[in-house]
Design a protein around this motif. Sequence first.
Motif, PDB file in Angstrom:
ATOM      1  N   LEU A  96       4.935   2.165  11.298  1.00  0.00           N
ATOM      2  CA  LEU A  96       5.132   1.655   9.946  1.00  0.00           C
ATOM      3  C   LEU A  96       4.202   0.476   9.669  1.00  0.00           C
ATOM      4  CD1 LEU A  96       6.690   1.720   7.284  1.00  0.00           C
ATOM      5  CD2 LEU A  96       8.383   0.216   8.347  1.00  0.00           C
ATOM      6  N   ALA A  97       4.044  -0.421  10.636  1.00  0.00           N
ATOM      7  CA  ALA A  97       3.149  -1.563  10.461  1.00  0.00           C
ATOM      8  C   ALA A  97       1.696  -1.102  10.308  1.00  0.00           C
ATOM      9  CB  ALA A  97       3.275  -2.522  11.649  1.00  0.00           C
ATOM     10  N   ALA A  98       1.292  -0.105  11.081  1.00  0.00           N
ATOM     11  CA  ALA A  98      -0.077   0.408  10.964  1.00  0.00           C
ATOM     12  C   ALA A  98      -0.296   1.055   9.599  1.00  0.00           C
ATOM     13  CB  ALA A  98      -0.348   1.421  12.079  1.00  0.00           C
ATOM     14  N   TYR A  99       0.656   1.818   9.143  1.00  0.00           N
ATOM     15  CA  TYR A  99       0.543   2.457   7.828  1.00  0.00           C
ATOM     16  C   TYR A  99       0.476   1.401   6.732  1.00  0.00           C
ATOM     17  CZ  TYR A  99       1.827   5.074   3.665  1.00  0.00           C
ATOM     18  OH  TYR A  99       1.846   5.600   2.409  1.00  0.00           O
ATOM     19  N   ARG A 100       1.345   0.402   6.822  1.00  0.00           N
ATOM     20  CA  ARG A 100       1.356  -0.668   5.816  1.00  0.00           C
ATOM     21  C   ARG A 100       0.017  -1.392   5.790  1.00  0.00           C
ATOM     22  NH1 ARG A 100       5.764  -3.800   7.375  1.00  0.00           N
ATOM     23  NH2 ARG A 100       7.076  -2.349   6.251  1.00  0.00           N
ATOM     24  N   SER A 101      -0.567  -1.641   6.946  1.00  0.00           N
ATOM     25  CA  SER A 101      -1.858  -2.311   7.019  1.00  0.00           C
ATOM     26  C   SER A 101      -2.951  -1.475   6.367  1.00  0.00           C
ATOM     27  CB  SER A 101      -2.206  -2.584   8.479  1.00  0.00           C
ATOM     28  OG  SER A 101      -3.485  -3.133   8.590  1.00  0.00           O
ATOM     29  N   ALA A 102      -2.940  -0.174   6.634  1.00  0.00           N
ATOM     30  CA  ALA A 102      -3.959   0.700   6.040  1.00  0.00           C
ATOM     31  C   ALA A 102      -3.808   0.753   4.525  1.00  0.00           C
ATOM     32  CB  ALA A 102      -3.838   2.102   6.631  1.00  0.00           C
ATOM     33  N   VAL A 103      -2.587   0.852   4.054  1.00  0.00           N
ATOM     34  CA  VAL A 103      -2.359   0.932   2.607  1.00  0.00           C
ATOM     35  C   VAL A 103      -2.737  -0.377   1.933  1.00  0.00           C
ATOM     36  CG1 VAL A 103      -0.554   1.119   0.850  1.00  0.00           C
ATOM     37  CG2 VAL A 103      -0.631   2.751   2.730  1.00  0.00           C
ATOM     38  N   GLU A 104      -2.406  -1.510   2.528  1.00  0.00           N
ATOM     39  CA  GLU A 104      -2.756  -2.794   1.925  1.00  0.00           C
ATOM     40  C   GLU A 104      -4.265  -2.971   1.852  1.00  0.00           C
ATOM     41  OE1 GLU A 104      -0.671  -5.655   4.295  1.00  0.00           O
ATOM     42  OE2 GLU A 104       1.204  -5.365   3.186  1.00  0.00           O
ATOM     43  N   GLY A 105      -4.981  -2.545   2.898  1.00  0.00           N
ATOM     44  CA  GLY A 105      -6.438  -2.639   2.876  1.00  0.00           C
ATOM     45  C   GLY A 105      -7.035  -1.761   1.786  1.00  0.00           C
ATOM     46  N   HIS A 106      -6.520  -0.569   1.651  1.00  0.00           N
ATOM     47  CA  HIS A 106      -7.013   0.336   0.607  1.00  0.00           C
ATOM     48  C   HIS A 106      -6.708  -0.220  -0.777  1.00  0.00           C
ATOM     49  CE1 HIS A 106      -8.202   4.081  -1.242  1.00  0.00           C
ATOM     50  NE2 HIS A 106      -7.092   4.057  -1.938  1.00  0.00           N
ATOM     51  N   GLU A 107      -5.495  -0.744  -0.969  1.00  0.00           N
ATOM     52  CA  GLU A 107      -5.139  -1.333  -2.268  1.00  0.00           C
ATOM     53  C   GLU A 107      -6.014  -2.531  -2.598  1.00  0.00           C
ATOM     54  OE1 GLU A 107      -1.000  -2.167  -1.851  1.00  0.00           O
ATOM     55  OE2 GLU A 107      -0.400  -0.213  -2.639  1.00  0.00           O
ATOM     56  N   ARG A 108      -6.336  -3.332  -1.588  1.00  0.00           N
ATOM     57  CA  ARG A 108      -7.180  -4.501  -1.806  1.00  0.00           C
ATOM     58  C   ARG A 108      -8.579  -4.074  -2.253  1.00  0.00           C
ATOM     59  NH1 ARG A 108      -5.387  -7.104   2.155  1.00  0.00           N
ATOM     60  NH2 ARG A 108      -6.573  -5.994   3.738  1.00  0.00           N
ATOM     61  N   ARG A 109      -9.141  -3.049  -1.587  1.00  0.00           N
ATOM     62  CA  ARG A 109     -10.464  -2.555  -1.993  1.00  0.00           C
ATOM     63  C   ARG A 109     -10.416  -1.943  -3.382  1.00  0.00           C
ATOM     64  NH1 ARG A 109     -10.225  -0.880   3.303  1.00  0.00           N
ATOM     65  NH2 ARG A 109      -9.747   1.259   2.693  1.00  0.00           N
ATOM     66  N   TRP A 110      -9.366  -1.214  -3.676  1.00  0.00           N
ATOM     67  CA  TRP A 110      -9.233  -0.572  -4.985  1.00  0.00           C
ATOM     68  C   TRP A 110      -9.116  -1.618  -6.083  1.00  0.00           C
ATOM     69  CZ3 TRP A 110      -5.213  -0.397  -8.620  1.00  0.00           C
ATOM     70  CH2 TRP A 110      -5.393   0.537  -9.631  1.00  0.00           C
ATOM     71  N   ALA A 111      -8.313  -2.656  -5.852  1.00  0.00           N
ATOM     72  CA  ALA A 111      -8.103  -3.697  -6.857  1.00  0.00           C
ATOM     73  C   ALA A 111      -9.363  -4.518  -7.088  1.00  0.00           C
ATOM     74  CB  ALA A 111      -6.952  -4.606  -6.439  1.00  0.00           C
ATOM     75  N   SER A 112     -10.186  -4.688  -6.064  1.00  0.00           N
ATOM     76  CA  SER A 112     -11.401  -5.485  -6.237  1.00  0.00           C
ATOM     77  C   SER A 112     -12.537  -4.668  -6.830  1.00  0.00           C
ATOM     78  CB  SER A 112     -11.844  -6.074  -4.894  1.00  0.00           C
ATOM     79  OG  SER A 112     -12.319  -5.052  -4.043  1.00  0.00           O
ATOM     80  N   GLY A 113     -12.339  -3.354  -6.967  1.00  0.00           N
ATOM     81  CA  GLY A 113     -13.376  -2.509  -7.546  1.00  0.00           C
ATOM     82  C   GLY A 113     -14.425  -2.105  -6.544  1.00  0.00           C
ATOM     83  N   GLU A 114     -14.212  -2.393  -5.287  1.00  0.00           N
ATOM     84  CA  GLU A 114     -15.165  -2.032  -4.248  1.00  0.00           C
ATOM     85  C   GLU A 114     -15.158  -0.509  -4.107  1.00  0.00           C
ATOM     86  OE1 GLU A 114     -15.115  -2.554   0.511  1.00  0.00           O
ATOM     87  OE2 GLU A 114     -14.676  -4.337  -0.671  1.00  0.00           O
ATOM     88  N   PRO A 115     -16.330   0.108  -4.021  1.00  0.00           N
ATOM     89  CA  PRO A 115     -16.359   1.565  -3.902  1.00  0.00           C
ATOM     90  C   PRO A 115     -15.711   2.022  -2.605  1.00  0.00           C
ATOM     91  CG  PRO A 115     -18.573   0.659  -3.663  1.00  0.00           C
ATOM     92  CD  PRO A 115     -17.662  -0.474  -4.030  1.00  0.00           C
ATOM     93  N   SER A 116     -15.153   3.204  -2.654  1.00  0.00           N
ATOM     94  CA  SER A 116     -14.492   3.716  -1.460  1.00  0.00           C
ATOM     95  C   SER A 116     -15.499   4.323  -0.510  1.00  0.00           C
ATOM     96  CB  SER A 116     -13.433   4.735  -1.854  1.00  0.00           C
ATOM     97  OG  SER A 116     -14.034   5.810  -2.533  1.00  0.00           O
ATOM     98  N   GLY A 117     -15.088   5.080   0.464  1.00  0.00           N
ATOM     99  CA  GLY A 117     -15.838   5.569   1.598  1.00  0.00           C
ATOM    100  C   GLY A 117     -17.260   6.033   1.365  1.00  0.00           C
ATOM    101  N   THR A 118     -17.636   6.573   0.211  1.00  0.00           N
ATOM    102  CA  THR A 118     -18.968   7.155   0.047  1.00  0.00           C
ATOM    103  C   THR A 118     -20.068   6.116   0.101  1.00  0.00           C
ATOM    104  OG1 THR A 118     -18.740   7.047  -2.350  1.00  0.00           O
ATOM    105  CG2 THR A 118     -18.132   9.116  -1.278  1.00  0.00           C
ATOM    106  N   ALA A 119     -19.913   4.947  -0.474  1.00  0.00           N
ATOM    107  CA  ALA A 119     -20.976   3.936  -0.511  1.00  0.00           C
ATOM    108  C   ALA A 119     -21.162   3.276   0.842  1.00  0.00           C
ATOM    109  CB  ALA A 119     -20.667   2.878  -1.565  1.00  0.00           C
TER     110      ALA A 119
END
Length: 162
Positions: free
Chosen positions: A105-128
């Motif tokens: 659960l902690a690992a999943y939460r960490s992954a989701v928080e990192g993804h949400e942080r990148r999404w909220a900052s407008g940083e492009p996802s995996g392709t760039a």
Amino acid sequence: MSEATERPAPDADAWADACAEDLAAEKARRRAAYGPPPGSAAEELRKLVDAVADKVASFQSSLPGMAAQSAVQQLIGQAKAVVEPVIERNPQVFDHLAAAGGELLAAYRSAVEGHERRWASGEPSGTARGGSSGGSSGGPSGGPKKGDGGAGAGPTEHIDLD
């Protein structure tokens, strides 16, 4: 030395006794405030099985026919017969499984928080960044999904339909 200036020898365990009393008082205060602490995972599983059996037994009176009621009783008995020996032989296994579940659960939460942080900052996802070509957010181009648009939805990308 006179008897008036002599002091009694300090109790060697006085500090340990005081600490034990303080710990017992703190445990009593926490029990009063929060209820009894949860038991081991094996004890909690046993309580869960008992609670489910009690709940199913309460529904049993609404089941029509003796055959259905006896089937429910048999099912409850079989479930308890399967769970009890496993709990008795390996109680520490359930503690390890509970700890592993917490780590997952902690690992999943960490992954989701990192993804949400990148999404909220407008940083492009995996392709760039040289990641996979599907990205983990949005459509095949890694951008926002159709219908997610609106203010603050993130950067837009041109999609060549040819």
